[in-house]
Design an enzyme around this catalytic site. Structure first.
Site, mmCIF file in Angstrom:
data_model
loop_
_atom_site.group_PDB
_atom_site.id
_atom_site.type_symbol
_atom_site.label_atom_id
_atom_site.label_comp_id
_atom_site.label_asym_id
_atom_site.label_seq_id
_atom_site.Cartn_x
_atom_site.Cartn_y
_atom_site.Cartn_z
ATOM 1 N N GLU A 149 -4.772 -8.308 -0.625
ATOM 2 C CA GLU A 149 -5.506 -8.240 0.646
ATOM 3 C C GLU A 149 -6.979 -8.006 0.401
ATOM 4 O OE1 GLU A 149 -4.149 -5.508 3.692
ATOM 5 O OE2 GLU A 149 -2.068 -5.913 3.150
ATOM 6 N N GLU A 154 0.816 -1.230 0.000
ATOM 7 C CA GLU A 154 0.000 0.000 0.000
ATOM 8 C C GLU A 154 0.843 1.270 0.000
ATOM 9 O OE1 GLU A 154 -2.639 -0.464 3.378
ATOM 10 O OE2 GLU A 154 -3.999 -1.695 2.223
#
Ligand code: BG6
Length: 491
Positions: A389, A178
């Site tokens: 994820e 991220e």
């Protein structure tokens, strides 16, 4: 038309991160990452970063779920579910305790050899995240983490070391988890190590004006630029070490919708997607896109503030990623014409969607949003995608029968698998799916154990009590069936 099926070699599995599961925070020569020193919080009480270990303070990373000593048992359980891939992260400070040491820590290198050997035993492909919330504390204290260009060379050296060490054991890599977290104020702690910004209390939903000042944003975006350069360098080096390597990087890609068809809201939603495009454009296309400057201006800064050199531009061009990884949990809406109740997530996501239900932590369930997001990303970049994820954090209770019945998690899983299949039908090239936290672990945003994502329950509470016993939940068997049938059991 017949329904698309998952590709034969689809990589089903689960994802963890070192500081959220390993524990053993000072064992075998490991140094501290900035995130090791985050106290426990809740949805209401923010986690606090302490620059040094304080007495009588509970740090969840200290023992976490003790995966460091339970890895054999944990990987055996993943294998029992039929995992094809295990996404885990290498802790930078297990390999280089201060981030930039002369020589690597042998014990740290050995630990990950053991993990990969264990995976191999069961035919599980490791997918390694190289940087998942673990800026070395020593580099944060010494040079403000990623704000310093010196951190680029320290990171590249770390990557080169692990690429060479594990070149015959690991094929798939994600350079940054991220990476767009750096665009938020809590990126100072989680991904940047920018201590001079003075961020200590991590209240994700409520950033003060001061925390978002132009001066602080400038540091974040400079640090982010350094991460882009590091990422590109690492991709190039990795391919030289082993041309079979598939090296990707990752963005948090929750969906952003206009709250209504009022054009001002449509533009607001489109603009909020720039948090994703700003980063993915550089990593996939090798250059900042046309919106970069205008996006930065919204933060009170501009591209020339970032000191981007001619050499940097050449590096970005030469090191574009092989696949784009994403996390997807939830979605939010954007309304600038009226005031509405806000929604929660691992970023601030605007207004709650009135059509969708929420988790106990206020994250809305939006499987359709996954299909939408995959199409947005693939349509823009046309390179393979990997869902690194996705998952549901919920309160689980052990029933009177000693079992954990979690139909809500099975439902969430089924709905997202179904959305993935629809995206495949749309023509998206999707390599794999790793459920976040296949085993309960420490929540990143709250530091809780109570926010459980796992198919495997871990007996441990928010204060660090419990036997650490692992128990299969009902969802364990559902995921097992999904993998066994390659998704076909999901209607
Ligand atoms: C992602 C992170 O943002 O979300 C993970 O990469 C994190 O590290 C996950 O755990 C879920 O968030 P949380 O706060 O519920 O743990």
């Amino acid at each position: 038309m017949s329904k698309a099926t998952f590709p034969k070699d689809f990589l089903w599995g689960g994802a963890t991160a070192a500081y959220q599961c390993e524990g053993a925070w000072k064992e075998d020569g490991k140094g501290f990452a900035v995130t090791d020193l985050l106290t426990a919080g809740t949805r209401e009480i923010p986690r606090i970063f302490t620059p040094e270990e304080k007495e009588n303070t509970y740090y969840p990373a200290k023992q976490a779920i003790d995966h460091y000593h339970h890895y054999k048992e944990d990987i055996a359980l993943f294998a029992e579910m039929g995992f094809k891939v295990y996404r885990m992260s290498i802790s930078w400070v297990r390999i280089f305790p201060n981030g930039d040491d002369e020589i690597p820590n042998q014990k740290g290198l050995e630990f990950y050899h053991k993990i990969f050997q264990e995976c191999k035993k069961y035919g599980i492909e490791p997918l390694v995240t190289i940087s998942h919330h673990d800026v070395p504390l020593a580099l944060a204290l010494k040079q403000d983490g990623w704000l310093s260009r010196k951190t680029i060379s320290a990171f590249v050296n770390y990557c080169e070391t692990i690429f060479k060490e594990y070149k015959d054991e690991v094929k798939y890599w994600i350079v940054f988890n991220e990476i767009n977290m750096m665009t938020s104020y809590f990126g100072d702690i989680y991904t940047g190590g920018i201590l001079s910004n003075g961020t200590t209390h991590l209240d994700i939903a409520h950033a003060s004006e001061e925390a978002l000042s132009a001066d602080k944003m400038k540091k974040r975006f400079k640090a982010l630029h350094h991460q882009f350069v590091a990422c590109a360098k690492v991709v190039e080096i990795g391919h030289k070490i082993n041309e079979q390597f598939k090296i990707g990087s990752m963005v948090a890609a929750d969906a952003h919708y206009p709250y209504s068809c009022n054009p001002v809201n449509v533009i607001a939603a489109q603009k909020s997607m720039r948090r994703i495009w700003y980063c993915a454009d550089v990593m996939v296309r090798g250059e900042y896109s046309y919106v970069a400057d205008s996006y930065l201006m919204d933060q009170g800064i501009c591209l020339t503030d970032l000191d981007i050199t001619v050499e940097d531009k050449a590096i970005l061009q030469a090191g574009t990623i092989d696949f784009l990884a994403l996390s997807y949990y939830t979605s939010g809406c954007h309304a600038v014409d009226e005031v509405h109740e806000t929604t929660a997530g691992n970023f601030s996501l605007g207004v709650a969607n009135p059509y969708l239900k929420k988790s106990d932590w206020g994250w809305v369930f939006d499987p359709q949003g996954l299909r939408w997001m995959l199409n947005e990303l693939y349509g823009r970049y046309n390179i393979p995608l990997f869902i690194a994820e996705n998952g549901l954090g919920a309160v689980d209770e052990i029933g009177e029968d000693g079992k954990i019945h979690d139909p809500y998690r099975m439902q969430y899983l089924d709905n997202h698998v179904s959305a993935m299949r629809e995206a495949l039908e749309d023509g998206v090239n999707l390599m794999g799916y790793t459920w976040w936290g296949p085993i309960d672990l420490i929540s990143a945003s709250t530091g809780e154990m109570k926010k459980r994502y796992g198919f495997i329950y871990v007996d441990r509470d928010n204060e660090g009590n419990g036997s650490l016993k692992r128990i299969r939940k009902d969802s364990f068997y559902r995921y097992q069936e999904i993998i066994k049938t390659n998704g076909a059991c999901v209607k």
